[in-house]
Design a protein around this motif. Sequence first.
Motif, PDB file in Angstrom:
ATOM      1  N   UNK A  78       4.269  23.804 -31.410  1.00  0.00           N
ATOM      2  CA  UNK A  78       3.152  22.835 -30.846  1.00  0.00           C
ATOM      3  C   UNK A  78       1.895  22.469 -31.643  1.00  0.00           C
ATOM      4  N   UNK A  79       1.644  23.709 -32.551  1.00  0.00           N
ATOM      5  CA  UNK A  79       0.195  23.429 -33.057  1.00  0.00           C
ATOM      6  C   UNK A  79       0.041  22.100 -33.987  1.00  0.00           C
ATOM      7  N   UNK A  80       1.041  21.875 -34.568  1.00  0.00           N
ATOM      8  CA  UNK A  80       0.972  20.507 -35.621  1.00  0.00           C
ATOM      9  C   UNK A  80       0.606  19.610 -34.525  1.00  0.00           C
ATOM     10  N   UNK A  81       1.171  19.332 -33.514  1.00  0.00           N
ATOM     11  CA  UNK A  81       0.890  18.294 -32.527  1.00  0.00           C
ATOM     12  C   UNK A  81      -0.749  18.196 -31.876  1.00  0.00           C
ATOM     13  N   UNK A  82      -1.095  19.707 -31.667  1.00  0.00           N
ATOM     14  CA  UNK A  82      -2.342  19.900 -31.037  1.00  0.00           C
ATOM     15  C   UNK A  82      -3.545  19.424 -32.024  1.00  0.00           C
ATOM     16  N   UNK A  83      -3.282  19.375 -33.547  1.00  0.00           N
ATOM     17  CA  UNK A  83      -4.174  18.936 -34.322  1.00  0.00           C
ATOM     18  C   UNK A  83      -4.428  17.574 -34.295  1.00  0.00           C
ATOM     19  N   UNK A  84      -3.597  16.803 -33.676  1.00  0.00           N
ATOM     20  CA  UNK A  84      -3.590  15.387 -33.300  1.00  0.00           C
ATOM     21  C   UNK A  84      -3.383  15.179 -31.863  1.00  0.00           C
ATOM     22  N   UNK A  85      -3.943  15.367 -31.051  1.00  0.00           N
ATOM     23  CA  UNK A  85      -3.480  15.408 -29.618  1.00  0.00           C
ATOM     24  C   UNK A  85      -2.853  14.313 -28.998  1.00  0.00           C
ATOM     25  N   UNK A  86      -3.280  13.116 -29.569  1.00  0.00           N
ATOM     26  CA  UNK A  86      -2.656  11.744 -28.965  1.00  0.00           C
ATOM     27  C   UNK A  86      -1.036  11.973 -29.382  1.00  0.00           C
ATOM     28  N   UNK A  87      -0.677  12.625 -30.107  1.00  0.00           N
ATOM     29  CA  UNK A  87       0.724  12.597 -30.475  1.00  0.00           C
ATOM     30  C   UNK A  87       1.534  13.640 -29.595  1.00  0.00           C
ATOM     31  N   UNK A  88       0.935  14.381 -28.898  1.00  0.00           N
ATOM     32  CA  UNK A  88       1.664  15.304 -28.012  1.00  0.00           C
ATOM     33  C   UNK A  88       2.256  14.607 -26.781  1.00  0.00           C
ATOM     34  N   UNK A  89       1.617  13.405 -26.366  1.00  0.00           N
ATOM     35  CA  UNK A  89       2.079  12.843 -25.262  1.00  0.00           C
ATOM     36  C   UNK A  89       3.426  11.783 -25.717  1.00  0.00           C
ATOM     37  N   UNK A  90       3.551  11.812 -27.067  1.00  0.00           N
ATOM     38  CA  UNK A  90       4.619  10.542 -27.358  1.00  0.00           C
ATOM     39  C   UNK A  90       5.608  11.418 -28.131  1.00  0.00           C
ATOM     40  N   UNK A  91       5.712  12.713 -28.247  1.00  0.00           N
ATOM     41  CA  UNK A  91       6.630  13.330 -28.806  1.00  0.00           C
ATOM     42  C   UNK A  91       7.879  13.707 -27.978  1.00  0.00           C
ATOM     43  N   UNK A  92       8.961  13.848 -28.450  1.00  0.00           N
ATOM     44  CA  UNK A  92      10.272  14.077 -27.287  1.00  0.00           C
ATOM     45  C   UNK A  92      10.808  15.446 -27.458  1.00  0.00           C
ATOM     46  N   UNK A  93      10.297  16.138 -28.515  1.00  0.00           N
ATOM     47  CA  UNK A  93      10.703  17.695 -28.774  1.00  0.00           C
ATOM     48  C   UNK A  93      10.437  18.662 -27.329  1.00  0.00           C
ATOM     49  N   UNK A  94       9.428  18.244 -27.084  1.00  0.00           N
ATOM     50  CA  UNK A  94       8.877  19.287 -26.060  1.00  0.00           C
ATOM     51  C   UNK A  94       8.545  18.494 -24.693  1.00  0.00           C
ATOM     52  N   UNK A  95       9.339  18.960 -23.504  1.00  0.00           N
ATOM     53  CA  UNK A  95       9.255  18.304 -22.144  1.00  0.00           C
ATOM     54  C   UNK A  95       7.900  18.876 -21.421  1.00  0.00           C
ATOM     55  N   UNK A  96       6.810  18.158 -21.737  1.00  0.00           N
ATOM     56  CA  UNK A  96       5.331  19.057 -21.148  1.00  0.00           C
ATOM     57  C   UNK A  96       4.777  18.013 -20.124  1.00  0.00           C
ATOM     58  N   UNK A  97       4.640  18.368 -18.800  1.00  0.00           N
ATOM     59  CA  UNK A  97       4.030  17.528 -17.924  1.00  0.00           C
ATOM     60  C   UNK A  97       2.482  17.281 -18.387  1.00  0.00           C
ATOM     61  N   UNK A  98       1.823  16.142 -18.133  1.00  0.00           N
ATOM     62  CA  UNK A  98       0.469  15.570 -18.438  1.00  0.00           C
ATOM     63  C   UNK A  98      -0.503  16.699 -18.370  1.00  0.00           C
ATOM     64  N   UNK A  99      -0.384  17.283 -16.874  1.00  0.00           N
ATOM     65  CA  UNK A  99      -1.686  18.435 -16.641  1.00  0.00           C
ATOM     66  C   UNK A  99      -1.589  19.544 -17.429  1.00  0.00           C
ATOM     67  N   UNK A 100      -0.246  19.783 -17.978  1.00  0.00           N
ATOM     68  CA  UNK A 100      -0.011  20.924 -18.769  1.00  0.00           C
ATOM     69  C   UNK A 100      -0.303  20.644 -20.345  1.00  0.00           C
ATOM     70  N   UNK A 101      -0.237  19.181 -20.704  1.00  0.00           N
ATOM     71  CA  UNK A 101      -0.748  18.981 -21.987  1.00  0.00           C
ATOM     72  C   UNK A 101      -2.296  19.102 -22.308  1.00  0.00           C
ATOM     73  N   UNK A 102      -2.930  18.448 -20.879  1.00  0.00           N
ATOM     74  CA  UNK A 102      -4.321  18.690 -20.990  1.00  0.00           C
ATOM     75  C   UNK A 102      -4.733  19.925 -21.349  1.00  0.00           C
ATOM     76  N   UNK A 103      -4.109  21.165 -20.461  1.00  0.00           N
ATOM     77  CA  UNK A 103      -4.480  22.348 -20.494  1.00  0.00           C
ATOM     78  C   UNK A 103      -4.364  22.834 -21.815  1.00  0.00           C
ATOM     79  N   UNK A 104      -3.313  22.701 -22.613  1.00  0.00           N
ATOM     80  CA  UNK A 104      -2.937  23.146 -23.984  1.00  0.00           C
ATOM     81  C   UNK A 104      -4.146  22.406 -24.813  1.00  0.00           C
TER      82      UNK A 104
END
Length: 369
Positions: A78-104
């Motif tokens: 997940x770390x490479x996605x966290x370098x560009x947080x906006x990509x975390x919501x649009x990726x399909x590899x990990x199913x992460x709820x929005x509140x958990x994304x915000x926490x990460x």
Amino acid sequence: MQDNSLYSADVKMSVELDVFVGNTTIMDKEVYQLWLNGYTVNDAVKFRIEGGVMEECEASAEVLLSDTMDQYRTFQMCERLLHHPAKLANQLLFQIPPDRQAMLIERYYAFDDSFVREVLGKKLSKGTKKDLDDVSLKTGITLKSCRRQFDNFKRVFKVVEELKGPLVENIRQHFLLPDQLAGDYAAIVFFANNRFETGKKKLLYLTFQDFAFCAGQLINNWTVGAVDNMMEDMDVDLDKEFLQDLKDLKILITDKDLLDQHKSLVCTALRGKTNVFNEMEANFKNLSRGLVNIAAKLINAKDVRDFFIDIVEKFIEPCRSDKWTSIDVNLYLTHYTNSVHILDTFKYHAVWTRYMGVIKSCILRMYHD
């Protein structure tokens, strides 16, 4: 034997399901924090055992090790996605709820005050990064965590330094950070850009939040963006026109009549209102020269860097030595600022107000009784 093999199969199946594409990705907040703190898998397992997780989940040490390793792998992916947080919501590899994304995101970009205090105002360069071993030893923060925090500062700096618009808002939008954290990063960017000196012995009593507060005052009042919110680097660079205009304030200390009038007005207003009136009256001219000279020199880059040292040396230390309280300082600066507007021959009211508003706020924040 059969029971054991079935148990192993169950364990294997549970591990596979934990990372199975299509299911909600399981991320333990405690394990995530241990990963962020730079601990190894084995150290993380020890912390979890000491925290009583084995009793809570009725799991063996082997299962706990497997679970921790699995989550560490997930975080690393997940770390490479966290370098560009906006990509975390649009990726399909990990199913992460929005509140958990915000926490990460928030936890990934969170930092230790003791760490940022060591690097605040320094250039975010390879040279500074080489010194992180010493910072790690001094603060007790793992080297891996120091590097993550430093790289985050550098990444945010690089993204926002070229953007127009409000600095805090740009950071909030591009990195999806909460307001407080975005404001703290704005302070870090601002200090790195202007290279303010923060490491001298006289300044060590000041916390990061003290400096962050002052940075907010400077950004909101002394940058180009304070007067034009669509200028390049609007919240990063100080307004050079304003800094040039500050030289005009020298008339308050070079014109003897103005200096005497100013002192008379301030002392008349203060008499009978404070226990340190005699000290205020005796030191008025020295304190006024200090404050006005700070203003007049800010056009020079070196004097900008020494801004906080100058405030401490030329105002805070003299007041401390005379045992002023914070209330005394507030009272003095209020009358010192306001009385200038009564002076008949003084013409630079807008510049004075813009200057003293920030100086007063910074001094009151920096003046720890």
